[in-house]
Design an enzyme around this catalytic site. Structure first.
Site, short mmCIF file in Angstrom:
data_model
loop_
_atom_site.label_atom_id
_atom_site.label_comp_id
_atom_site.label_asym_id
_atom_site.label_seq_id
_atom_site.Cartn_x
_atom_site.Cartn_y
_atom_site.Cartn_z
N TYR A 54 8.89 -11.66 -35.08
CA TYR A 54 10.02 -10.98 -34.00
C TYR A 54 9.94 -11.90 -32.71
O TYR A 54 8.82 -12.12 -32.18
CB TYR A 54 9.62 -9.65 -33.98
N1 LIG Z 1 10.53 -4.83 -42.44
C1 LIG Z 1 11.90 -5.22 -42.12
O1 LIG Z 1 12.08 -6.21 -42.82
C2 LIG Z 1 12.57 -4.86 -40.84
C3 LIG Z 1 13.85 -5.36 -40.70
C4 LIG Z 1 14.60 -4.87 -39.46
C5 LIG Z 1 14.08 -4.17 -38.58
N2 LIG Z 1 12.79 -3.75 -38.77
C6 LIG Z 1 12.14 -2.54 -37.98
O2 LIG Z 1 12.72 -1.63 -37.72
C7 LIG Z 1 13.16 -1.53 -36.34
C8 LIG Z 1 14.48 -1.02 -35.70
O3 LIG Z 1 15.63 -1.75 -36.55
P1 LIG Z 1 16.99 -1.68 -35.79
O4 LIG Z 1 17.02 -2.30 -34.44
O5 LIG Z 1 17.85 -2.68 -36.73
O6 LIG Z 1 17.30 -0.26 -35.96
P2 LIG Z 1 18.59 0.69 -35.54
O7 LIG Z 1 18.10 1.86 -35.02
O8 LIG Z 1 19.16 0.73 -37.01
O9 LIG Z 1 19.49 0.03 -34.63
C9 LIG Z 1 19.23 -0.12 -33.14
C10 LIG Z 1 20.13 -0.55 -32.51
O10 LIG Z 1 21.06 0.20 -32.38
C11 LIG Z 1 22.06 0.18 -31.03
N3 LIG Z 1 21.76 1.83 -30.62
C12 LIG Z 1 20.47 2.52 -30.77
N4 LIG Z 1 20.78 3.65 -30.13
C13 LIG Z 1 22.25 3.78 -29.62
C14 LIG Z 1 22.98 4.47 -29.14
N5 LIG Z 1 22.43 5.89 -28.86
N6 LIG Z 1 24.15 4.34 -28.61
C15 LIG Z 1 24.89 3.09 -29.02
N7 LIG Z 1 24.02 2.14 -29.66
C16 LIG Z 1 22.69 2.42 -29.77
C17 LIG Z 1 21.11 -0.83 -30.08
O11 LIG Z 1 21.69 -2.13 -30.31
P3 LIG Z 1 22.72 -2.58 -29.31
O12 LIG Z 1 22.77 -1.68 -28.15
O13 LIG Z 1 22.51 -4.05 -29.03
O14 LIG Z 1 24.22 -2.51 -29.99
C18 LIG Z 1 19.77 -0.77 -30.91
O15 LIG Z 1 19.20 -1.78 -30.68
C19 LIG Z 1 12.95 -3.00 -35.65
O16 LIG Z 1 12.70 -3.16 -34.41
C20 LIG Z 1 11.92 -3.48 -36.57
O17 LIG Z 1 10.56 -2.78 -35.83
C21 LIG Z 1 11.86 -3.96 -39.98
#
Ligand SMILES: NC(=O)c1ccc[n+]([C@@H]2O[C@H](COP(=O)([O-])OP(=O)(O)OC[C@H]3O[C@@H](n4cnc5c(N)ncnc54)[C@H](OP(=O)(O)O)[C@@H]3O)[C@@H](O)[C@H]2O)c1
Length: 369
Positions: A63
């Site tokens: 990351y």
């Molecule tokens: N194992 C794997 O292959 C893998 C792959 C991906 C992720 N992960 C893990 O999963 C974690 C979470 O992934 P993700 O960031 O994709 O999760 P997510 O919770 O689906 O998306 C988070 C994003 O949504 C937006 N968001 C969140 N709350 C919000 C709200 N209340 N209002 C408006 N926008 C909002 C923000 O982006 P913006 O504000 O920038 O739009 C935030 O960065 C990662 O940090 C990582 O640790 C693992």
């Protein structure tokens, strides 16, 4: 429900919060740079998570090209929280494209990767260490022996798998059990209202073999917050998916229709779409914790409040129907209806107390006949 109520992760004694903090966006380097956060932006997110009682933090060596771990190491040190946290990291992705052993799941890379993660995170152990992605090459026995050695050496406390086929996880767990090697306690997988593929194989696998599921991208990277609109060629709106962070995503008509359903459910409950989407995933069978990402402390607080939402059964059923992924045969032959009709004739499965039989959900039989 808040973050200071804990679930056991899989078949283990490890207690984790129902929402984990994802830190893929901590740091501004590498692959996730387009939506990465600086130290000053990441600190309030991390502190808000701790203040809510959260103990489960997810990162990976890959990351933001190692910056996520470096930043996390600093934030953990300045809050003095190392021992109370369940600190998770992962290996697999290449940290040096010119070197064939600088990626993948071979022993040489795993040992190098864990040492580098420990240095960046300023700690001498990880609570949970995950294989990030199946590399299609390394024998599973090699991975298991290495996990076992790292556990005995005190470098890691628990082991798990992310982004692997279900058959691979089943083979890993069965071999670990048969040879008394450290078992897998966690499957980290993509899971949300727009990504339900894991329900066919991984969810029953986790329930049967003792691997708690942690759901990544539970908001589908922000899609399920409702802040994007269908432009016909993609999406518009402010957020990471309308920038470089959205490259490679394609949104289907069913997914846009699901958003309309999600909005009506959220309106009926007087909460946000994101809170309904998170509550749905965190309360699905087999899920130990949902790994949320946040761009600000305010977003994170709103996500934490999702655990307090009561999602009535009839509204959950509407979301289930709108998001269902139809499965063909042989899966249609494992439905309770099919089984009682073709196999369990005269067997009354209802005689046992609730929970006695594993619950299999989300089957969408196309043809009961
Ligand atoms: N194992 C794997 O292959 C893998 C792959 C991906 C992720 N992960 C893990 O999963 C974690 C979470 O992934 P993700 O960031 O994709 O999760 P997510 O919770 O689906 O998306 C988070 C994003 O949504 C937006 N968001 C969140 N709350 C919000 C709200 N209340 N209002 C408006 N926008 C909002 C923000 O982006 P913006 O504000 O920038 O739009 C935030 O960065 C990662 O940090 C990582 O640790 C693992």
């Amino acid at each position: 429900m808040s973050l200071d109520q804990y679930y056991l992760l899989g078949r283990s004694g490890l207690r984790v919060s129902r929402l984990a903090l994802g830190t893929m966006n901590f740091g501004i380097g590498g692959f996730h740079a387009s939506y990465g956060k600086t130290e000053d932006e990441a600190r309030p997110i991390f502190r808000r998570y701790l203040d809510a009682g959260g103990n489960f933090v997810d990162t990976a060596d890959f990351y933001t090209a190692g910056e996520s771990e470096t930043l996390l190491g600093k934030l953990i040190a300045e809050t003095g929280t190392r021992d109370r946290l369940v600190l998770t990291s992962k290996f697999t992705n290449s940290v040096d494209p010119g070197d064939p052993n600088a990626g993948g799941n071979g022993r040489k890379h795993i040992v190098r990767a864990v040492e580098a993660s420990l240095r960046r995170l300023r700690t001498d152990y990880l609570d949970l260490y995950l294989l990030h992605t199946w590399d299609r090459i390394t024998p599973v026995e090699e991975v298991l022996r290495t996990f076992d050695d790292l556990t005995r050496a005190g470098k890691i406390r628990y082991a798990g798998l992310s982004d692997v086929p279900a058959w691979y996880a089943a083979r890993a767990q069965t071999l670990a059990e048969a040879h008394s090697l450290v078992p897998m306690i966690n499957l980290q997988l993509p899971y949300s209202l727009v990504e339900r593929t894991i329900e066919a194989e991984h969810v029953p696998l986790g329930q049967t073999l003792g691997l708690g599921i942690t759901a990544w991208s539970p908001l589908a990277g922000g899609f399920l917050t409702g802040k994007y609109r269908n432009s016909g060629k993609g999406l518009t709106g402010e957020g990471r998916l309308s920038g470089e962070g959205g490259v490679g995503y394609e949104w289907t008509d069913q997914q846009w229709e699901l958003l309309a359903k999600l909005e009506s459910v959220a309106d009926a409950l007087g909460v946000t779409m994101a809170q309904v989407a998170l509550n749905w995933v965190a309360t699905q069978p087999g899920v130990a914790s949902a790994i949320v990402g946040a761009s600000s402390a305010e977003q994170l607080s709103s996500s934490v409040a999702a655990l307090d939402v009561e999602l009535p059964a009839e509204l959950r059923a509407e979301l289930d129907a709108a998001s269902a992924v139809p499965l063909g045969k042989p899966y249609t032959m494992f439905t309770p209806q099919y089984q009682s009709w073709m196999i369990n004739t005269g067997v009354r499965l209802g005689d046992k107390p609730p929970g006695y039989h594993p619950v299999v959900r989300n089957w969408v039989p196309e043809n009961q006949g």
